[in-house]
Design an enzyme around this catalytic site. Sequence first.
Site, PDB file in Angstrom:
ATOM      1  N   GLY A 211      23.663 -42.221  20.315  1.00  0.00           N
ATOM      2  CA  GLY A 211      23.175 -43.563  20.597  1.00  0.00           C
ATOM      3  C   GLY A 211      22.819 -44.358  19.361  1.00  0.00           C
ATOM      4  O   GLY A 211      23.070 -43.958  18.222  1.00  0.00           O
ATOM      5  N   THR A 212      22.205 -45.513  19.604  1.00  0.00           N
ATOM      6  CA  THR A 212      21.846 -46.417  18.517  1.00  0.00           C
ATOM      7  C   THR A 212      20.969 -45.737  17.478  1.00  0.00           C
ATOM      8  O   THR A 212      21.178 -45.876  16.270  1.00  0.00           O
ATOM      9  CB  THR A 212      21.126 -47.655  19.080  1.00  0.00           C
ATOM     10  OG1 THR A 212      22.051 -48.402  19.874  1.00  0.00           O
ATOM     11  CG2 THR A 212      20.592 -48.542  17.961  1.00  0.00           C
ATOM     12  N   CYS A 213      19.963 -44.994  17.930  1.00  0.00           N
ATOM     13  CA  CYS A 213      19.012 -44.383  17.004  1.00  0.00           C
ATOM     14  C   CYS A 213      19.711 -43.484  15.987  1.00  0.00           C
ATOM     15  O   CYS A 213      19.496 -43.605  14.788  1.00  0.00           O
ATOM     16  CB  CYS A 213      17.954 -43.595  17.774  1.00  0.00           C
ATOM     17  SG  CYS A 213      16.742 -42.797  16.706  1.00  0.00           S
TER      18      CYS A 213
ATOM     19  N   ILE B 156      12.274 -53.854  11.626  1.00  0.00           N
ATOM     20  CA  ILE B 156      13.666 -53.600  11.252  1.00  0.00           C
ATOM     21  C   ILE B 156      14.025 -54.398  10.003  1.00  0.00           C
ATOM     22  O   ILE B 156      14.596 -53.874   9.043  1.00  0.00           O
ATOM     23  CB  ILE B 156      14.612 -53.941  12.416  1.00  0.00           C
ATOM     24  CG1 ILE B 156      14.352 -53.036  13.620  1.00  0.00           C
ATOM     25  CG2 ILE B 156      16.073 -53.802  11.967  1.00  0.00           C
ATOM     26  CD1 ILE B 156      15.183 -53.394  14.851  1.00  0.00           C
TER      27      ILE B 156
ATOM     28  N   HIS C  17      -6.238 -28.026   2.359  1.00  0.00           N
ATOM     29  CA  HIS C  17      -6.392 -28.774   1.101  1.00  0.00           C
ATOM     30  C   HIS C  17      -5.380 -28.260   0.081  1.00  0.00           C
ATOM     31  O   HIS C  17      -5.175 -27.051  -0.032  1.00  0.00           O
ATOM     32  CB  HIS C  17      -7.806 -28.575   0.555  1.00  0.00           C
ATOM     33  CG  HIS C  17      -8.024 -29.223  -0.778  1.00  0.00           C
ATOM     34  ND1 HIS C  17      -8.159 -30.589  -0.914  1.00  0.00           N
ATOM     35  CD2 HIS C  17      -8.108 -28.689  -2.025  1.00  0.00           C
ATOM     36  CE1 HIS C  17      -8.333 -30.866  -2.198  1.00  0.00           C
ATOM     37  NE2 HIS C  17      -8.305 -29.742  -2.898  1.00  0.00           N
TER      38      HIS C  17
ATOM     39  N   ALA D  21      12.781 -44.648  20.405  1.00  0.00           N
ATOM     40  CA  ALA D  21      13.583 -43.484  20.775  1.00  0.00           C
ATOM     41  C   ALA D  21      12.738 -42.385  21.397  1.00  0.00           C
ATOM     42  O   ALA D  21      13.152 -41.744  22.381  1.00  0.00           O
ATOM     43  CB  ALA D  21      14.316 -42.949  19.541  1.00  0.00           C
TER      44      ALA D  21
ATOM     45  N   GLY E 194      15.279 -59.301  17.019  1.00  0.00           N
ATOM     46  CA  GLY E 194      14.892 -58.573  18.225  1.00  0.00           C
ATOM     47  C   GLY E 194      16.066 -57.878  18.877  1.00  0.00           C
ATOM     48  O   GLY E 194      17.219 -57.980  18.419  1.00  0.00           O
ATOM     49  N   ARG E 195      15.767 -57.146  19.942  1.00  0.00           N
ATOM     50  CA  ARG E 195      16.776 -56.429  20.701  1.00  0.00           C
ATOM     51  C   ARG E 195      16.585 -56.732  22.189  1.00  0.00           C
ATOM     52  O   ARG E 195      15.490 -57.084  22.623  1.00  0.00           O
ATOM     53  CB  ARG E 195      16.694 -54.918  20.436  1.00  0.00           C
ATOM     54  CG  ARG E 195      16.937 -54.539  18.987  1.00  0.00           C
ATOM     55  CD  ARG E 195      16.947 -53.031  18.799  1.00  0.00           C
ATOM     56  NE  ARG E 195      18.055 -52.390  19.464  1.00  0.00           N
ATOM     57  CZ  ARG E 195      19.265 -52.242  18.952  1.00  0.00           C
ATOM     58  NH1 ARG E 195      19.535 -52.723  17.753  1.00  0.00           N
ATOM     59  NH2 ARG E 195      20.228 -51.639  19.631  1.00  0.00           N
TER      60      ARG E 195
END
Length: 478
Positions: free
Chosen positions: A46-48, A192, A457, A327, A279-280
Site C-alpha cells: 500500500g501507500t505506506c 508530509i 541509563h 497506518a 491533504g489526502r
Amino acid sequence: MNASSVKTVTAQVLVVGGGPGGYVAAIRAGQLGLDTVLIEADRLGGTCLIRGCIPSKALIHVAARFEAMQKSVGDGHLGIALDTPPRLDLATAMRWKDGIVDRLSGGVAALLRKAKVRVLRGWAVFSDAKTCTVQSSEGPLTVKAEHVILATGSEPVPLPTLPFGGPVLSSTEALSLERLPRRLVVVGGGYIGLELGSAFARMGSAVTVVEAQPRILPLYDAALTDPVRRWLERSGVTVHLGARALGMETEGESHALVVQTADGGMSRLPANAVLSTVGRRPRLEGWGFEAMGVDRQGAFVAVDDQCRTSMRNVWAIGDLVGEPMLAHKASAQGEMVAEIIAGHCRRFAPTAIPAVCFTEPEIVSVGLSPDEAMAQGIDAIFDQFPFAANGRALTLDAGRMDAGGSGFVRLVARRDNRRVIGIQAVGAHISELSGEFALALEMGAELEDVAGTIHAHPTLGEVFHEIALRLLGRPLHL
C-alpha cells in the site's frame, strides 16, 4: 467474452486493498482459518510501504547522513574531519530506498502465503456489496464472498489551482526523483510537507514552504512546533505563513509558483519543482463503491466501533473511515475485524493512537494536550523535562539547540488521581519512545507507576521517568 466464460472465485473473506490495513486483516483472517482472498491492483504494502511512510523515512535517513558529513568538512565535528565535501547521488539513494521497499513488499507476500491467503492481482469493481469483478492478467474473474473488508486507503488531494503534473509533484513523485531540484517549493506546512521539505533542504535544495494557516504543523501546539520552526530558520528554509498558492507560471523551462501572501499581495516563487501536500482523501472512486449500498459520513465511510458499515458483513478500515489517517490505526482495525469475523468479541476503542512527525527534530503526541484537557473540563496538571538535561541526548549530539536540544517530554495527568492522560514530546530520535508513551496510556498508568519504573541509563527514556518525578514534586536531575 460472455458471462459464462468468466471464472468465479468464492471466499469467506474478501479484502480489497493490500496496504497496512488490508494485508494485516488478510493475514489475521488466514491465521484464524478463514478462507481469505486479497485483491490488490498495485504492489503489496500500500501507500505506506510503497510510496509513503517507509520510502520517506529512508530518504530522511539519507538526508541526515549527508548533512552530518557536510558538517565534518574543514575543521570537522565531533573530532571527525573531511578534507573534501561529500557528494550526493540521489538516483543511487533512491535505488537503495527502492531495495528496502522491495524487501518489505516481498515480505508481505511471504506472510500472506504463510497464512494461506489467496492474492489476486488486478482492479476490483463491485456490482453489489458482496460481488466484484477483477480484471487480472489472466482475464476477468468474479469474486463472491460472505464478508468484505474495504481497505482501499487514500490518495493525495490536488489543489484546484495546482493540479498534479509537470513540475507539480505529489509525495509519490517526490519520492522517486533522481535529480535534486535546485529550488523546491512545498505547498502545505503539515507533517508530509515538512518531513520531505526538510529532507530535501538537508540534501542541498533551496526550500520554500507555503502554508495557508498562521503557523506550521497546525495540528500540534506551538510549544511542540517551535523547535521545528527554529530548525527551518537556521537551515535557510523560507516559510510563508497565511499564504495561498494561486497557480503556476511557466516560461520555457522556467517555472514559478504564484502566491497570495498574508498581507494580500502577490509573490512569484521560482521553482524547479513544486511539492503539493495539502491533504489526502479516501479512495472511493473507480471500484464501484456506489453499487455497494454503504453509507458515508462526510467524505468517509460510516462505521461503528467494530468497523461495521451499514451493509451487513461489509466492513471498512483505515483511511476510508476517517481520522487519524495513520497506518498503525489501519493495521489495528484490520486485525480486529478479522477476529470479529472469526467469532471473537472485539471493538475499536483505543485510549490513544500515537502520532509521529519525522521532522527535525521529531514530534510525538499521544492522548490529550494541556489545552485539550482544559477544553474537556478536566482538571489537569502538566510539566515538561528538557532533553538538554539528559545524558543520552548529549552523547547522541542531540542536546545542542541546533540539534533539537530545545526539545522536551511533556506529561499531562489528572490532578485528582494522577492518571496519565497525555504525553507530548519533541526532540531527536523521540519517535522511538512513542510505544512507551502509548503503553502508559493504554495501561492506565499513574504518575507513581512511571516514576516507580526503573529506566535504563543512559537512555532517552529517562526523560519520561524524570518528568513524572517532577510532577510529583521530587525531580532528581533538574
